[in-house]
Write a protein that holds these residues in place. Structure first.
Motif, PDB file in Angstrom:
ATOM      1  N   LEU A 167       0.645  -1.222   0.151  1.00 39.71           N
ATOM      2  CA  LEU A 167      -0.020   0.113   0.020  1.00 39.71           C
ATOM      3  C   LEU A 167       0.636   1.315   0.036  1.00 39.71           C
ATOM      4  O   LEU A 167       1.864   1.101   0.512  1.00 39.71           O
ATOM      5  CB  LEU A 167      -0.766  -0.068   1.173  1.00 39.71           C
ATOM      6  CG  LEU A 167      -1.980  -1.014   1.349  1.00 39.71           C
ATOM      7  CD1 LEU A 167      -2.488  -1.023   2.598  1.00 39.71           C
ATOM      8  CD2 LEU A 167      -2.972  -0.755   0.310  1.00 39.71           C
ATOM      9  N   GLU A 262      -7.003  -5.942  -3.429  1.00 39.51           N
ATOM     10  CA  GLU A 262      -7.627  -4.958  -4.205  1.00 39.51           C
ATOM     11  C   GLU A 262      -7.437  -3.283  -3.798  1.00 39.51           C
ATOM     12  O   GLU A 262      -7.441  -2.437  -4.452  1.00 39.51           O
ATOM     13  CB  GLU A 262      -8.994  -5.035  -4.358  1.00 39.51           C
ATOM     14  CG  GLU A 262      -9.472  -6.381  -5.125  1.00 39.51           C
ATOM     15  CD  GLU A 262     -10.906  -6.330  -5.288  1.00 39.51           C
ATOM     16  OE1 GLU A 262     -11.653  -5.212  -5.593  1.00 39.51           O
ATOM     17  OE2 GLU A 262     -11.433  -7.491  -4.873  1.00 39.51           O
ATOM     18  N   LYS A 264      -5.116  -0.271  -2.655  1.00 41.65           N
ATOM     19  CA  LYS A 264      -4.013   0.371  -3.449  1.00 41.65           C
ATOM     20  C   LYS A 264      -3.241   1.496  -2.445  1.00 41.65           C
ATOM     21  O   LYS A 264      -2.133   1.661  -2.509  1.00 41.65           O
ATOM     22  CB  LYS A 264      -4.135   0.888  -4.939  1.00 41.65           C
ATOM     23  CG  LYS A 264      -4.903  -0.146  -5.617  1.00 41.65           C
ATOM     24  CD  LYS A 264      -3.938  -1.416  -5.919  1.00 41.65           C
ATOM     25  CE  LYS A 264      -4.837  -2.382  -6.889  1.00 41.65           C
ATOM     26  NZ  LYS A 264      -3.790  -3.634  -7.065  1.00 41.65           N
ATOM     27  N   THR A 265      -4.251   2.230  -2.060  1.00 38.36           N
ATOM     28  CA  THR A 265      -3.697   3.334  -1.142  1.00 38.36           C
ATOM     29  C   THR A 265      -4.345   3.462   0.117  1.00 38.36           C
ATOM     30  O   THR A 265      -5.422   2.909   0.503  1.00 38.36           O
ATOM     31  CB  THR A 265      -4.040   4.846  -2.016  1.00 38.36           C
ATOM     32  OG1 THR A 265      -5.500   4.666  -2.262  1.00 38.36           O
ATOM     33  CG2 THR A 265      -3.377   4.824  -3.319  1.00 38.36           C
ATOM     34  N   GLY A 285      -9.213   1.363  -3.426  1.00 34.65           N
ATOM     35  CA  GLY A 285      -8.596   0.359  -4.394  1.00 34.65           C
ATOM     36  C   GLY A 285      -8.629   1.172  -5.753  1.00 34.65           C
ATOM     37  O   GLY A 285      -8.992   2.275  -5.775  1.00 34.65           O
TER      38      GLY A 285
END
Length: 285
Positions: A167, A262, A264-265, A285
């Motif tokens: 992440l 799924e 991402k951040t 995601g």
């Protein structure tokens, strides 16, 4: 004695709940009352938890943390089924100042303890270092940036074991997470919902430029009570450890959030208030 608490919310496109199985609108009606019965009036007390206006759990009436020195009298009990299909028992409590429904697990039998004078705690905003001094203890300094770095390192290490990509920190999510931690501190409780039953982070996201209408999003909340304040230097790893390794009560939902491939951040937020540290984690995601 250190006490920690967790709260979880997961959303995908047009879904909300522990396993993303109901629609956002269902947040107001996703609790089914299976049975209600009268019980013999008995004295209890609580130090945390949300007290709802009805046993449908749609609107918040009070927060038990504000009534920790108030004896709550239980007279009714309801068994409900939540959106995650798990059953839970809620008790109806009443006093001269507060009444409503609270999860039975937050209640302790017996009259409430008498209030004692607490040592003065001084704090500064959670985005900066915070120094807290309590009688009989050494001053402890909390560094939000370092705590977030430790948190992210531990989470990404766990994600690597499952093959999930690491992440990355997003400024907009971090700003939201700091606001959400502050929200919980103001309430004195960790909850994903406002008084109208709306998912708070979805309501607040747009003011930080976040669009939650696309892709998966989630939120985890964490609270650590007194006894934790002398251990600020481990705040990040302690919070991550609770989410990842001590989450059986929520069927490992927090862990699933954090290692979800799924996602991402991430945004990691902190707030210290009255000897309690609050953490909010918002992902997208």
């Amino acid at each position: 004695m250190k006490k920690v608490y967790l709260a979880l919310s997961v959303l995908a496109v047009a879904t909300v709940g522990l396993s993303a199985t109901t629609t956002p609108a269902a947040a107001k009606t996703d609790v089914k009352v299976l049975s209600t019965k009268k019980v013999k009036k008995a004295a209890y007390h609580a130090t945390k938890g949300t007290i709802y206006k009805t046993n449908k759990l749609t609107k918040v009436a009070h927060h038990a943390k504000n009534y920790r020195y108030t004896t709550l009298y239980v007279t009714k009990q309801s068994t409900v089924r939540k959106a995650n299909h798990k059953k839970a028992v809620y008790s109806y409590v009443s006093t001269k100042k507060a009444r409503g429904w609270i999860w039975r697990g937050y209640l302790k039998k017996g009259v409430a303890p008498k209030q004692t004078v607490k040592a003065t705690t001084t704090t500064t905003p959670s985005t900066t270092n915070t120094t807290t001094t309590r009688k009989g203890t050494t001053a402890a300094t909390f560094n939000a940036q370092a705590a977030s770095a430790d948190f992210l390192a531990m989470v990404n290490q766990e994600r690597a074991k499952t093959g999930a990509a690491p992440l990355t920190i997003a400024t907009d999510l971090t700003n939201l997470a700091n606001q959400r931690a502050a929200d919980c501190a103001q309430l004195g409780d960790i909850t994903h919902y406002d008084s109208d039953g709306n998912v708070t982070y979805l309501q607040e996201g747009p003011q930080f430029g976040i669009d939650f209408n696309q892709g998966l999003s989630s939120e985890c909340l964490y609270e650590a009570d007194e006894g934790f304040v002398g251990d600020y230097q481990k705040a990040g790893t302690n919070a991550a450890d609770q989410y990842l390794n001590h989450d059986a009560e929520s069927d490992w939902g927090h862990r699933d959030n954090l290692i979800n491939p799924e996602a991402k951040t991430i945004g990691i937020g902190w707030k210290i208030s009255n000897g309690t540290i609050y953490n909010a984690v918002d992902q997208q995601g």
